[in-house]
Design an enzyme around this catalytic site. Structure first.
Site, PDB file in Angstrom:
ATOM      1  N   CYS A   1      -4.820  10.383  -2.413  1.00 58.96           N
ATOM      2  CA  CYS A   1      -4.081   9.206  -1.853  1.00 58.96           C
ATOM      3  C   CYS A   1      -2.663   9.107  -1.993  1.00 58.96           C
ATOM      4  CB  CYS A   1      -4.753   7.770  -2.027  1.00 58.96           C
ATOM      5  SG  CYS A   1      -6.523   7.776  -1.441  1.00 58.96           S
TER       6      CYS A   1
ATOM      7  N   ARG B   1       0.949  -1.586   7.434  1.00 56.74           N
ATOM      8  CA  ARG B   1       1.118  -0.363   6.836  1.00 56.74           C
ATOM      9  C   ARG B   1       2.144   0.609   7.790  1.00 56.74           C
ATOM     10  NH1 ARG B   1      -2.974   3.066   3.648  1.00 56.74           N
ATOM     11  NH2 ARG B   1      -0.933   3.742   2.760  1.00 56.74           N
TER      12      ARG B   1
ATOM     13  N   ARG C   1      -9.851   2.587  10.596  1.00 51.48           N
ATOM     14  CA  ARG C   1      -8.438   3.001  10.441  1.00 51.48           C
ATOM     15  C   ARG C   1      -7.942   3.950  11.466  1.00 51.48           C
ATOM     16  NH1 ARG C   1      -6.276   0.784   5.404  1.00 51.48           N
ATOM     17  NH2 ARG C   1      -7.434  -0.910   4.935  1.00 51.48           N
TER      18      ARG C   1
ATOM     19  N   ASP D   1       0.765  -1.105  -0.080  1.00 45.73           N
ATOM     20  CA  ASP D   1       0.102   0.140  -0.114  1.00 45.73           C
ATOM     21  C   ASP D   1       0.935   1.249   0.016  1.00 45.73           C
ATOM     22  OD1 ASP D   1      -3.075  -0.729   0.688  1.00 45.73           O
ATOM     23  OD2 ASP D   1      -1.694  -2.087   1.793  1.00 45.73           O
TER      24      ASP D   1
ATOM     25  N   GLU E   1      -0.419   9.713   1.334  1.00 42.59           N
ATOM     26  CA  GLU E   1      -1.069  10.343   2.404  1.00 42.59           C
ATOM     27  C   GLU E   1      -1.542   9.957   3.669  1.00 42.59           C
ATOM     28  OE1 GLU E   1      -5.367  12.524   1.574  1.00 42.59           O
ATOM     29  OE2 GLU E   1      -5.567  10.561   1.252  1.00 42.59           O
ATOM     30  N   ASP E   2      -1.586   8.530   3.800  1.00 45.71           N
ATOM     31  CA  ASP E   2      -1.983   8.070   4.760  1.00 45.71           C
ATOM     32  C   ASP E   2      -0.849   8.030   6.194  1.00 45.71           C
ATOM     33  OD1 ASP E   2      -4.697   7.357   4.168  1.00 45.71           O
ATOM     34  OD2 ASP E   2      -3.748   5.309   2.990  1.00 45.71           O
TER      35      ASP E   2
ATOM     36  N   HIS F   1     -12.279   5.828   4.297  1.00 44.74           N
ATOM     37  CA  HIS F   1     -11.749   7.155   4.835  1.00 44.74           C
ATOM     38  C   HIS F   1     -12.695   8.134   4.808  1.00 44.74           C
ATOM     39  CE1 HIS F   1      -7.454   5.550   4.095  1.00 44.74           C
ATOM     40  NE2 HIS F   1      -7.488   5.410   5.104  1.00 44.74           N
TER      41      HIS F   1
END
Length: 255
Positions: free
Chosen positions: A248, A86, A131, A61, A66-67, A161
């Site tokens: 993302c 992740r 998440r 991933d 962005e995450d 999200h």
């Protein structure tokens, strides 16, 4: 000030990505890489200086940078992604961002994906999802209150999200899918609903005066254009199979 964009090439193992709301289907890695390259070219055309990080084959991933962080003018907050697989992604991002911002970090047992944090000027809305948990939202609030930001926890339903459900268009305008987030949370703002046949279209990326939207959302693009926005469509067919949207794959900030 220079608009800076951090991106990372897709992992060749993107097909092994985490999935929550979509069924797993085959992902064409070559096509996903081509989509990402086209995305990067558009960012450069719009004036971003790109900092391209190499692919991480063991982190499926990791293209979705962005995450890994919430970047604001004054500070960057390194997240603790909700999917344990992740969490190693944040190490390299933290090293890069340390050259641009003072760093803070979300600590265990808090979990947070950057895709759950929607900024509307000085107000931050943090999605409570599979998440991102309330403890992480409390941590974010504690980190940012001294910088003059408000942080509000937001219930999200039906999508991965908060930014899958809502995007800031600049000024007082927000694009949203009212089936996935309570529009009453954005009282006082100018709300534009996605076309009802395009539930995933709420995730758009604003770069300067342009809005980037999915190529498979012509109805939502029309609504945006009717509201006075300049819109450009991008094909993210393969990346979207990994629950991606337009925001993302980059971290964009003034450097």
């Amino acid at each position: 000030m220079t608009l800076h964009a951090i991106t990372r090439a897709p992992s060749p193992n993107l097909a092994a990505c985490e999935l929550t709301h979509l069924e797993r289907v085959a992902i064409d890695a070559s096509r996903a890489a081509a989509e990402h390259e086209a995305y990067e070219r558009v960012l450069e055309e719009l004036g971003c200086t790109l900092e391209r990080l190499p692919a991480e084959p063991d982190l499926p991933d990791s293209v979705f940078v962005e995450d890994t962080a919430v970047v604001l003018p004054e500070v960057a907050v390194i997240t603790r992604p909700g999917a344990a697989s992740r969490r190693p992604e944040t190490t390299s991002i933290g090293k890069v961002l340390a050259g641009y911002r003072p760093l803070h970090a979300i600590e265990a047992p808090g979990t947070m994906d950057g895709g759950d944090v929607l900024r509307v000027d000085r107000d931050l809305y943090a999605g409570l999802t599979s998440r991102t948990n309330a403890g992480a939202v409390d941590q974010l609030r504690g980190i940012l209150e001294s910088f003059g930001y408000s942080v509000v926890g937001v219930d999200v339903r039906g999508c991965l999200h908060l930014k899958s459900a809502a995007s800031w268009l600049g000024g007082d305008a927000v694009l949203l899918n009212p089936d996935w987030v309570d529009e009453g949370l954005f009282a006082g703002l100018d709300l534009i609903h996605v076309h009802p046949d395009e539930p995933y279209a709420a995730n758009v990326l604003r770069v300067g005066g342009l809005i980037l939207c999915r190529a498979d959302a012509p109805g939502t693009r029309e609504r945006l254009e009717q509201s006075g926005f300049t819109v450009r469509s991008l094909d993210i067919t393969e990346l979207a199979k990994a629950e991606a949207g337009l925001t993302c794959s980059s971290l964009i900030f003034d450097a």
